[in-house]
Design an enzyme around this catalytic site. Structure first.
Site, mmCIF file in Angstrom:
data_model
loop_
_atom_site.group_PDB
_atom_site.id
_atom_site.type_symbol
_atom_site.label_atom_id
_atom_site.label_comp_id
_atom_site.label_asym_id
_atom_site.label_seq_id
_atom_site.Cartn_x
_atom_site.Cartn_y
_atom_site.Cartn_z
ATOM 1 C CB CYS A 216 -0.932 -0.002 1.209
ATOM 2 S SG CYS A 216 -0.218 -0.718 2.706
ATOM 3 C CG HIS B 73 -1.099 3.915 4.601
ATOM 4 N ND1 HIS B 73 -1.783 3.545 5.730
ATOM 5 C CD2 HIS B 73 -0.510 2.783 4.130
ATOM 6 C CE1 HIS B 73 -1.611 2.235 5.923
ATOM 7 N NE2 HIS B 73 -0.854 1.758 4.963
HETATM 8 O O1 L14 Z 1 2.824 -6.114 2.384
HETATM 9 O O2 L14 Z 1 0.643 -3.899 8.508
HETATM 10 O O3 L14 Z 1 1.019 -5.361 1.490
HETATM 11 O O4 L14 Z 1 0.004 -2.093 7.482
HETATM 12 C C1 L14 Z 1 0.483 -4.079 3.813
HETATM 13 C C2 L14 Z 1 -0.056 -3.645 5.143
HETATM 14 C C3 L14 Z 1 1.945 -5.727 4.972
HETATM 15 C C4 L14 Z 1 1.383 -5.252 6.296
HETATM 16 C C5 L14 Z 1 1.673 -5.672 2.485
HETATM 17 C C6 L14 Z 1 0.491 -3.233 7.492
HETATM 18 C C7 L14 Z 1 1.005 -5.470 3.841
HETATM 19 C C8 L14 Z 1 0.995 -3.807 6.188
#
Ligand code: L14
Ligand code: 25A
Length: 358
Positions: free
Chosen positions: A128, A252
């Site tokens: 993300c 985010h």
């Molecule tokens: O690798 O804890 O796409 O916010 C994205 C969200 C890993 C964990 C990924 C989090 C996830 C992340």
């Protein structure tokens, strides 16, 4: 004739948004199948007003599926995505498991849709935090080149799943209603479900997302480094990240510092971002206008503002980049990949299986 589309992890924070994105999608859809762990099997979730029974994810669950969207964690993708490909589906995987596999394209449709053409049955959706940074920086890379990126993130708890959202809301309740002091709030998930210690996120900021790697960066930080190079197809771009969890439920935010290869004038940088698909320029200090997480929630675009020259480096630029981590950061980017696959005539069974059946 439309497609049969499956969602693996349909009950999760991302999976439920995938359902919504499919309801609003331009894809021709005949049937949607909802898969999750055995705990959720037999319950129902609505799709376009019709209740769909959730099925358990198994090796044989993918017969007749054309497109399978995975968002139930890396281990679930590792185990079941190859079976989905074997059954003739094309997989769009939202976990980190296949992202660095050379046989798997890593796609942000506005940036590198062309890389899907060589797919082998699995397409990876990036992290993300990386996705929204790519939307802000690709228009700059195209015109002035990118030498380096230094990014600090302010990440919402929904990225860590439905349980992390519940933990945060529970801590806020404990603190505000029961008067528990922040240090004593109950924590068993964040900063990272798979690590040994857990700390409160309410009234806090945690400089750890995912577990640590050998070089003292976390995996989340190394994902931003490695995924940027793969998506932009340039290993020479220097990328260092600091990823921080803040007590925001969704959306985010990122403070991004870049050094371009050629000197760029700020008004032209703003114009390039405003013209880029999927990006919205929100930048007017005189009116206190800049992107905010609470305004990005529910939107598919990435919002960019606070664009300004570094005070010392002539090729240095700072900016603030915000997006809905569950939409552009996950569910929308995945469904958008599926729409691009359809538009490019790439939704078809794969003949040679390149992925190990476990
Ligand atoms: O690798 O804890 O796409 O916010 C994205 C969200 C890993 C964990 C990924 C989090 C996830 C992340
Ligand atoms: O596994 P990881 O890599 O550590 O990933 C952690 C979590 O991150 C989220 C997702 O959480 C995932 O579980 N996630 C993954 N990729 C993400 C991304 N790109 C992401 N978040 C953001 N961006 P979640 O709570 O949002 O979603 C959980 C969903 O996954 C389903 N699921 C879990 N294991 C599964 C599975 N589906 C099929 N097969 C499996 N083996 C889960 O199904 C939910 O849809 P559920 O609703 O039946 O689960 C109900 C609750 O039970 C927990 N749970 C599930 N299995 C177990 C379990 N708890 C303990 N042991 C289990 N074996 C679920 O967490 C859920 O709360």
């Amino acid at each position: 004739m439309g497609y049969t589309v499956a969602i693996v992890g349909a009950t999760g924070a991302v999976g439920t948004q995938m359902i919504k994105m499919l309801e609003e999608s331009t894809l021709p859809i005949d049937r949607v199948r909802l898969l999750a762990s055995e705990r959720s099997a037999g319950k129902t979730l609505p799709f376009n007003g019709q209740e769909i029974v959730i099925e358990e994810t198994t090796e044989s669950a993918f017969e007749g599926v054309d497109i399978a969207l995975f968002s139930a964690g890396g281990s679930t993708s590792a185990k079941y995505a190859p079976y989905a490909v074997k059954a003739g589906a094309i997989v769009v995987d939202n976990t980190s498991y296949f992202r660095q596999n050379p046989d798997v394209p890593l796609i942000v449709p506005e940036v590198n849709a062309h890389a899907m053409d060589a797919h082998n049955g699995i397409i990876a959706c990036p992290n993300c935090s990386t996705i929204q940074m790519m939307i802000a920086l690709e228009p700059i890379r195209q015109k002035w080149g990118l030498d380096r990126i230094i990014v600090s993130t302010y990440q919402a708890v929904s990225g860590a799943g439905a349980n992390a959202i519940n933990e945060t809301l529970g801590q806020l309740h404990e603190a505000v209603v029961d008067g528990v002091e922040p240090k004593k709030l109950h924590a068993e998930i964040l900063p990272c479900g798979g690590d040994k210690k857990h700390y409160p996120i309410a009234f806090n900021a945690l400089a750890q997302i995912d577990v640590f790697t050998e070089n003292d960066y976390t995996y989340e930080e190394m994902k931003m480094t490695n995924e940027t190079k793969k998506i932009m197809e340039d290993d020479s771009i220097k990328v260092s990240a600091t990823c921080v969890r803040v007590p925001v439920i969704s959306g985010h935010s990122e403070s991004v510092y870049i050094e371009t290869k050629e000197i760029a004038a700020i008004p032209e940088v703003k114009q390039a971002i405003a013209n880029f698909p999927g990006a919205i320029l929100e930048d007017d200090p005189s009116q206190q206008i800049y992107p905010q997480a609470i305004n990005a929630v529910g939107r598919r675009e990435t919002f960019v503002g606070r664009i300004r020259k570094d005070l010392d480096a002539e090729k240095g630029i700072h900016m603030w980049v915000v997006a809905d981590n569950l939409l552009k950061g996950a569910a929308w980017n995945s469904v958008q990949i599926a729409e691009s696959l359809h538009e490019r005539g790439l939704v078809r069974p794969t003949t040679e299986l390149k992925f190990e059946l476990k």
